[in-house]
Scaffold this motif. Sequence first.
Motif, PDB file in Angstrom:
ATOM      1  N   GLU A 195      45.550 -14.183  26.190  1.00  0.00           N
ATOM      2  CA  GLU A 195      46.016 -14.046  24.809  1.00  0.00           C
ATOM      3  C   GLU A 195      45.218 -12.984  24.054  1.00  0.00           C
ATOM      4  O   GLU A 195      45.732 -12.341  23.142  1.00  0.00           O
ATOM      5  CB  GLU A 195      45.936 -15.391  24.078  1.00  0.00           C
ATOM      6  CG  GLU A 195      46.834 -16.477  24.657  1.00  0.00           C
ATOM      7  CD  GLU A 195      48.287 -16.385  24.224  1.00  0.00           C
ATOM      8  OE1 GLU A 195      48.646 -15.435  23.497  1.00  0.00           O
ATOM      9  OE2 GLU A 195      49.074 -17.269  24.612  1.00  0.00           O
ATOM     10  N   VAL A 196      43.958 -12.793  24.424  1.00  0.00           N
ATOM     11  CA  VAL A 196      43.169 -11.707  23.819  1.00  0.00           C
ATOM     12  C   VAL A 196      43.773 -10.362  24.217  1.00  0.00           C
ATOM     13  O   VAL A 196      44.021  -9.492  23.372  1.00  0.00           O
ATOM     14  CB  VAL A 196      41.693 -11.795  24.262  1.00  0.00           C
ATOM     15  CG1 VAL A 196      40.891 -10.606  23.715  1.00  0.00           C
ATOM     16  CG2 VAL A 196      41.066 -13.109  23.804  1.00  0.00           C
ATOM     17  N   ALA A 197      44.025 -10.191  25.507  1.00  0.00           N
ATOM     18  CA  ALA A 197      44.620  -8.934  25.993  1.00  0.00           C
ATOM     19  C   ALA A 197      45.973  -8.678  25.339  1.00  0.00           C
ATOM     20  O   ALA A 197      46.345  -7.522  25.084  1.00  0.00           O
ATOM     21  CB  ALA A 197      44.763  -8.989  27.513  1.00  0.00           C
ATOM     22  N   VAL A 280      51.403 -16.733  30.594  1.00  0.00           N
ATOM     23  CA  VAL A 280      51.483 -15.578  29.703  1.00  0.00           C
ATOM     24  C   VAL A 280      51.069 -14.304  30.436  1.00  0.00           C
ATOM     25  O   VAL A 280      51.681 -13.241  30.275  1.00  0.00           O
ATOM     26  CB  VAL A 280      50.613 -15.797  28.450  1.00  0.00           C
ATOM     27  CG1 VAL A 280      50.490 -14.512  27.625  1.00  0.00           C
ATOM     28  CG2 VAL A 280      51.203 -16.912  27.583  1.00  0.00           C
ATOM     29  N   ALA A 281      50.019 -14.396  31.264  1.00  0.00           N
ATOM     30  CA  ALA A 281      49.561 -13.218  32.026  1.00  0.00           C
ATOM     31  C   ALA A 281      50.674 -12.703  32.936  1.00  0.00           C
ATOM     32  O   ALA A 281      51.002 -11.500  32.928  1.00  0.00           O
ATOM     33  CB  ALA A 281      48.324 -13.575  32.843  1.00  0.00           C
ATOM     34  N   ILE A 282      51.272 -13.607  33.706  1.00  0.00           N
ATOM     35  CA  ILE A 282      52.380 -13.196  34.576  1.00  0.00           C
ATOM     36  C   ILE A 282      53.534 -12.675  33.722  1.00  0.00           C
ATOM     37  O   ILE A 282      54.156 -11.652  34.047  1.00  0.00           O
ATOM     38  CB  ILE A 282      52.850 -14.379  35.449  1.00  0.00           C
ATOM     39  CG1 ILE A 282      51.727 -14.805  36.408  1.00  0.00           C
ATOM     40  CG2 ILE A 282      54.102 -13.998  36.246  1.00  0.00           C
ATOM     41  CD1 ILE A 282      51.995 -16.109  37.145  1.00  0.00           C
ATOM     42  N   GLY A 283      53.800 -13.363  32.600  1.00  0.00           N
ATOM     43  CA  GLY A 283      54.886 -12.957  31.709  1.00  0.00           C
ATOM     44  C   GLY A 283      54.693 -11.573  31.121  1.00  0.00           C
ATOM     45  O   GLY A 283      55.653 -10.802  30.989  1.00  0.00           O
ATOM     46  N   MET A 284      53.452 -11.220  30.781  1.00  0.00           N
ATOM     47  CA  MET A 284      53.196  -9.891  30.211  1.00  0.00           C
ATOM     48  C   MET A 284      53.405  -8.800  31.253  1.00  0.00           C
ATOM     49  O   MET A 284      53.929  -7.726  30.941  1.00  0.00           O
ATOM     50  CB  MET A 284      51.788  -9.824  29.620  1.00  0.00           C
ATOM     51  CG  MET A 284      51.630 -10.657  28.355  1.00  0.00           C
ATOM     52  SD  MET A 284      50.093 -10.358  27.435  1.00  0.00           S
ATOM     53  CE  MET A 284      48.846 -10.826  28.633  1.00  0.00           C
ATOM     54  N   VAL A 285      52.998  -9.093  32.483  1.00  0.00           N
ATOM     55  CA  VAL A 285      53.248  -8.124  33.561  1.00  0.00           C
ATOM     56  C   VAL A 285      54.753  -7.971  33.774  1.00  0.00           C
ATOM     57  O   VAL A 285      55.275  -6.852  33.879  1.00  0.00           O
ATOM     58  CB  VAL A 285      52.542  -8.546  34.862  1.00  0.00           C
ATOM     59  CG1 VAL A 285      52.939  -7.624  36.012  1.00  0.00           C
ATOM     60  CG2 VAL A 285      51.026  -8.532  34.673  1.00  0.00           C
ATOM     61  N   LEU A 286      55.464  -9.103  33.821  1.00  0.00           N
ATOM     62  CA  LEU A 286      56.918  -9.052  33.999  1.00  0.00           C
ATOM     63  C   LEU A 286      57.589  -8.307  32.852  1.00  0.00           C
ATOM     64  O   LEU A 286      58.538  -7.542  33.066  1.00  0.00           O
ATOM     65  CB  LEU A 286      57.486 -10.469  34.106  1.00  0.00           C
ATOM     66  CG  LEU A 286      57.135 -11.261  35.372  1.00  0.00           C
ATOM     67  CD1 LEU A 286      57.648 -12.691  35.268  1.00  0.00           C
ATOM     68  CD2 LEU A 286      57.690 -10.585  36.627  1.00  0.00           C
ATOM     69  N   ALA A 306      48.814  -4.973  35.004  1.00  0.00           N
ATOM     70  CA  ALA A 306      48.592  -5.865  36.145  1.00  0.00           C
ATOM     71  C   ALA A 306      47.187  -5.696  36.708  1.00  0.00           C
ATOM     72  O   ALA A 306      46.516  -6.682  37.048  1.00  0.00           O
ATOM     73  CB  ALA A 306      49.639  -5.603  37.224  1.00  0.00           C
ATOM     74  N   ALA A 307      46.718  -4.465  36.789  1.00  0.00           N
ATOM     75  CA  ALA A 307      45.398  -4.199  37.372  1.00  0.00           C
ATOM     76  C   ALA A 307      44.293  -4.842  36.534  1.00  0.00           C
ATOM     77  O   ALA A 307      43.358  -5.449  37.079  1.00  0.00           O
ATOM     78  CB  ALA A 307      45.164  -2.692  37.477  1.00  0.00           C
ATOM     79  N   ARG A 317      51.708 -12.214  39.502  1.00  0.00           N
ATOM     80  CA  ARG A 317      52.997 -12.188  40.206  1.00  0.00           C
ATOM     81  C   ARG A 317      53.548 -13.598  40.326  1.00  0.00           C
ATOM     82  O   ARG A 317      52.790 -14.572  40.359  1.00  0.00           O
ATOM     83  CB  ARG A 317      52.819 -11.603  41.615  1.00  0.00           C
ATOM     84  CG  ARG A 317      52.334 -10.161  41.634  1.00  0.00           C
ATOM     85  CD  ARG A 317      51.899  -9.744  43.023  1.00  0.00           C
ATOM     86  NE  ARG A 317      50.752 -10.540  43.464  1.00  0.00           N
ATOM     87  CZ  ARG A 317      49.950 -10.187  44.448  1.00  0.00           C
ATOM     88  NH1 ARG A 317      50.169  -9.075  45.106  1.00  0.00           N
ATOM     89  NH2 ARG A 317      48.937 -10.960  44.799  1.00  0.00           N
ATOM     90  N   LEU A 318      54.851 -13.696  40.468  1.00  0.00           N
ATOM     91  CA  LEU A 318      55.476 -15.003  40.666  1.00  0.00           C
ATOM     92  C   LEU A 318      54.935 -15.677  41.917  1.00  0.00           C
ATOM     93  O   LEU A 318      54.757 -16.899  41.954  1.00  0.00           O
ATOM     94  CB  LEU A 318      56.997 -14.858  40.751  1.00  0.00           C
ATOM     95  CG  LEU A 318      57.712 -14.348  39.491  1.00  0.00           C
ATOM     96  CD1 LEU A 318      59.208 -14.252  39.739  1.00  0.00           C
ATOM     97  CD2 LEU A 318      57.431 -15.253  38.289  1.00  0.00           C
TER      98      LEU A 318
END
Length: 377
Positions: A195-197, A280-286, A306-307, A317-318
């Motif tokens: 959430e910070v990112a 959320v992390a996976i969601g932001m990459v998606l 992603a990196a 990733r899923l």
Amino acid sequence: MNMQQVEAGAGRRVQVPLGERAYEIVIEPGALRNAGALIARRLPKARVAIITDATVAGFHLGSLHAALDETGIGHETITLPAGEKTKSFAHLIDVVDAVLAARLERGDAIVALGGGVIGDLAGFAAGIVRRGMHFIQVPTSLLAQVDSSVGGKTGINSPHGKNLVGVFHQPSLVIADTAVLDTLSPREFRAGYAEVAKYGLIDKPDFFAWLEKNWQRVFDGGPERVEAIAVSCEAKAEVVVADERESGRRALLNLGHTFGHALEAATEYDGSRLVHGEGVAIGMVLAHEFSNRMNLASADDAARVAAHLRQVGLPTRLSDIPGGLPPAERLLDLMGQDKKVVRGRLTFILTRGIGQSFIADDVPPAEVHAFLKEKLA
């Protein structure tokens, strides 16, 4: 963006200027020890009901009791089970009944001592008991300190989806003790960091670049942690003041959440498989990859997001979610239950690049379906 250098041990205070409902966010190591004085100054003579969970109580309840006793604030405590499944009608009823049984009055306060689950549930109770009591957030997770404790969104989950039942009810005060984050598991801290990112990825590219350089210091504690939390709270407060009830710009805060909430529902809110920040992390990459698919953003931007998230130890990733996922059709159906759906139209937060997010309110479901099928393959 000119990132401030904060002296070790120093704190920050962020104002949320909402007229008569304005409040302050106190961000500093050791703030929990001063909770009694901070509450007494904001709400003189108020009694409080502390809502917490069994895990947090073991670490921090004694400190909060001591701080309240020191300033003569009367208190009752309601301890609930830990975990996302606590955000239910059954536990809401438990809290409401306990607050009424304690004979707390409208001018008294409900204090949420815990992470986002406790904050959301306690805030909902505060919003409906006696048609609205004072509410104080004492967030003990990074995710709660930078996101869910600020802005007044409260609620519980339903079998139909996450956070579908609730009210907007602003807190009277937020006390964010950055030192209590040292009691989090590495996994929970990482989940909050997503959430910070997010704030950098929404509209603060310089902040995202600062995080890429300083994330380890944020994890280690000290001034960089205080600074990252303060910048996040300032960003959240700015959006909340501009759009308190999420009718427009505030939807940007949902970057990654349309995908993420569907993944949480698909895993039945099983925290052993996926916690909110990981979704959320996976969601932001998606969201960045889908933006690239729609010719809005470059593949390099998606790869950079992603990196960084992978570097801090977050899933991206899923296939990182254990136990498998339902087919694309089911994930799309779960997105259709999202609160951001308007008249059946899917709303996503997409991006034109790092820090260039925008609201896309009519994304073709067929494109999302094809994208998800590809990612699940």
